[in-house]
Design a protein around this motif. Structure first.
Motif, PDB file in Angstrom:
ATOM      1  N   PHE A   1       0.293   0.217  26.674  1.00 44.42           N
ATOM      2  CA  PHE A   1       0.757   1.795  26.697  1.00 44.42           C
ATOM      3  C   PHE A   1      -0.461   2.524  26.256  1.00 44.42           C
ATOM      4  CE2 PHE A   1       4.924  -0.346  26.515  1.00 44.42           C
ATOM      5  CZ  PHE A   1       5.428   0.438  27.585  1.00 44.42           C
ATOM      6  N   GLU A   2      -1.364   2.087  25.335  1.00 51.74           N
ATOM      7  CA  GLU A   2      -2.499   2.734  25.263  1.00 51.74           C
ATOM      8  C   GLU A   2      -3.785   2.521  26.159  1.00 51.74           C
ATOM      9  OE1 GLU A   2      -4.246   1.900  21.240  1.00 51.74           O
ATOM     10  OE2 GLU A   2      -2.257   1.853  20.207  1.00 51.74           O
ATOM     11  N   HIS A   3      -3.631   1.530  26.990  1.00 57.58           N
ATOM     12  CA  HIS A   3      -4.849   1.335  27.680  1.00 57.58           C
ATOM     13  C   HIS A   3      -4.219   1.082  29.186  1.00 57.58           C
ATOM     14  CE1 HIS A   3      -7.364   1.516  24.350  1.00 57.58           C
ATOM     15  NE2 HIS A   3      -6.755   0.342  23.711  1.00 57.58           N
ATOM     16  N   SER A   4      -3.732   1.970  30.040  1.00 55.53           N
ATOM     17  CA  SER A   4      -2.895   1.656  31.163  1.00 55.53           C
ATOM     18  C   SER A   4      -3.766   1.488  32.765  1.00 55.53           C
ATOM     19  CB  SER A   4      -1.787   2.645  31.328  1.00 55.53           C
ATOM     20  OG  SER A   4      -2.133   3.877  31.339  1.00 55.53           O
ATOM     21  N   ARG A   5      -5.105   2.018  32.537  1.00 55.36           N
ATOM     22  CA  ARG A   5      -5.817   1.812  33.800  1.00 55.36           C
ATOM     23  C   ARG A   5      -6.040   0.221  33.948  1.00 55.36           C
ATOM     24  NH1 ARG A   5     -11.027   4.997  33.045  1.00 55.36           N
ATOM     25  NH2 ARG A   5     -11.385   2.814  32.093  1.00 55.36           N
ATOM     26  N   LEU A   6      -6.050  -0.161  35.320  1.00 55.68           N
ATOM     27  CA  LEU A   6      -6.056  -1.489  35.226  1.00 55.68           C
ATOM     28  C   LEU A   6      -7.385  -2.104  34.878  1.00 55.68           C
ATOM     29  CD1 LEU A   6      -4.681  -1.914  38.683  1.00 55.68           C
ATOM     30  CD2 LEU A   6      -3.295  -1.544  36.734  1.00 55.68           C
ATOM     31  N   SER A   7      -8.554  -1.564  34.664  1.00 54.90           N
ATOM     32  CA  SER A   7      -9.718  -1.943  34.069  1.00 54.90           C
ATOM     33  C   SER A   7      -9.496  -2.174  32.761  1.00 54.90           C
ATOM     34  CB  SER A   7     -11.066  -1.310  34.763  1.00 54.90           C
ATOM     35  OG  SER A   7     -10.786  -0.002  34.254  1.00 54.90           O
ATOM     36  N   GLN A   8      -8.895  -1.084  32.109  1.00 58.03           N
ATOM     37  CA  GLN A   8      -8.726  -1.258  30.791  1.00 58.03           C
ATOM     38  C   GLN A   8      -7.596  -2.170  30.425  1.00 58.03           C
ATOM     39  OE1 GLN A   8      -7.032   2.751  30.091  1.00 58.03           O
ATOM     40  NE2 GLN A   8      -9.093   3.369  29.333  1.00 58.03           N
ATOM     41  N   ILE A   9      -6.783  -2.679  31.154  1.00 56.49           N
ATOM     42  CA  ILE A   9      -5.759  -3.836  30.898  1.00 56.49           C
ATOM     43  C   ILE A   9      -6.331  -5.197  30.997  1.00 56.49           C
ATOM     44  CG2 ILE A   9      -3.918  -4.915  31.825  1.00 56.49           C
ATOM     45  CD1 ILE A   9      -2.904  -2.132  32.816  1.00 56.49           C
ATOM     46  N   ALA A  10      -7.406  -5.293  32.031  1.00 60.51           N
ATOM     47  CA  ALA A  10      -8.306  -6.323  31.891  1.00 60.51           C
ATOM     48  C   ALA A  10      -9.067  -6.659  30.981  1.00 60.51           C
ATOM     49  CB  ALA A  10      -8.994  -6.362  33.397  1.00 60.51           C
ATOM     50  N   ALA A  11      -9.658  -5.420  30.478  1.00 57.61           N
ATOM     51  CA  ALA A  11     -10.614  -5.660  29.231  1.00 57.61           C
ATOM     52  C   ALA A  11      -9.851  -6.090  27.863  1.00 57.61           C
ATOM     53  CB  ALA A  11     -11.320  -4.209  29.083  1.00 57.61           C
ATOM     54  N   VAL A  12      -8.485  -5.579  27.786  1.00 60.69           N
ATOM     55  CA  VAL A  12      -7.659  -5.789  26.770  1.00 60.69           C
ATOM     56  C   VAL A  12      -7.221  -7.494  26.875  1.00 60.69           C
ATOM     57  CG1 VAL A  12      -5.297  -5.499  25.665  1.00 60.69           C
ATOM     58  CG2 VAL A  12      -6.673  -3.675  26.168  1.00 60.69           C
ATOM     59  N   ILE A  13      -7.234  -7.924  27.792  1.00 56.66           N
ATOM     60  CA  ILE A  13      -6.527  -9.491  28.142  1.00 56.66           C
ATOM     61  C   ILE A  13      -7.865 -10.269  27.880  1.00 56.66           C
ATOM     62  CG2 ILE A  13      -5.956 -10.999  29.988  1.00 56.66           C
ATOM     63  CD1 ILE A  13      -4.202  -8.837  31.235  1.00 56.66           C
ATOM     64  N   GLY A  14      -8.966  -9.904  28.376  1.00 55.66           N
ATOM     65  CA  GLY A  14     -10.085 -10.616  27.896  1.00 55.66           C
ATOM     66  C   GLY A  14     -10.454 -10.574  26.582  1.00 55.66           C
ATOM     67  N   LYS A  15     -10.514  -9.561  25.791  1.00 53.67           N
ATOM     68  CA  LYS A  15     -10.695  -9.480  24.605  1.00 53.67           C
ATOM     69  C   LYS A  15      -9.597 -10.163  23.661  1.00 53.67           C
ATOM     70  CE  LYS A  15     -11.222  -6.034  20.821  1.00 53.67           C
ATOM     71  NZ  LYS A  15      -9.985  -5.260  20.228  1.00 53.67           N
ATOM     72  N   ASN A  16      -8.366  -9.955  24.012  1.00 54.99           N
ATOM     73  CA  ASN A  16      -7.243 -10.596  23.179  1.00 54.99           C
ATOM     74  C   ASN A  16      -7.293 -12.133  23.227  1.00 54.99           C
ATOM     75  OD1 ASN A  16      -6.689  -8.121  22.060  1.00 54.99           O
ATOM     76  ND2 ASN A  16      -4.814  -7.793  23.331  1.00 54.99           N
ATOM     77  N   SER A  17      -7.764 -12.364  24.511  1.00 54.68           N
ATOM     78  CA  SER A  17      -7.336 -13.886  24.767  1.00 54.68           C
ATOM     79  C   SER A  17      -8.753 -14.820  24.403  1.00 54.68           C
ATOM     80  CB  SER A  17      -7.462 -14.372  26.294  1.00 54.68           C
ATOM     81  OG  SER A  17      -8.557 -13.762  26.976  1.00 54.68           O
ATOM     82  N   GLY A  18      -9.939 -13.891  24.155  1.00 55.85           N
ATOM     83  CA  GLY A  18     -11.151 -14.377  23.741  1.00 55.85           C
ATOM     84  C   GLY A  18     -11.882 -15.204  24.772  1.00 55.85           C
TER      85      GLY A  18
END
Length: 90
Positions: free
Chosen positions: A70-87
């Motif tokens: 909900f805070e980062h809803s642009r697709l590139s931001q979603i991908a960045a969140v996934i990459g960061k949170n998954s390590g």
């Protein structure tokens, strides 16, 4: 992390973004690229939960918490969140 690394090289940010774009298209969202916004493209709470569940199945638990989507809803931001949170991506 079912299928995320499988003993091979971890996915790049670009590969995660490609997965996010492809999954959103499977959900029927008319996204163009990483600059597309999940919710502006018609994402709903139901499609958000499907994206979150699939991201967690592919990249590990807590890969995409709802508040991050909900805070980062642009697709590139979603991908960045996934990459960061998954390590997977620094």
């Amino acid at each position: 992390m079912s299928g995320a690394t499988g003993g091979t090289t971890p996915p790049s940010q670009q590969e995660i973004e490609s997965w996010v774009i492809g999954f959103c298209r499977q959900l029927g969202l008319p996204v163009e690229d990483g600059e597309s916004d999940f919710f502006s493209a018609g994402g709903t709470s139901l499609t958000a939960m499907r994206l979150i569940a699939s991201a967690e199945e592919r990249y590990g638990e807590e890969a995409l918490p709802p508040e991050d989507l909900f805070e980062h809803s642009r697709l590139s931001q979603i991908a960045a969140v996934i990459g960061k949170n998954s390590g997977l991506v620094v």
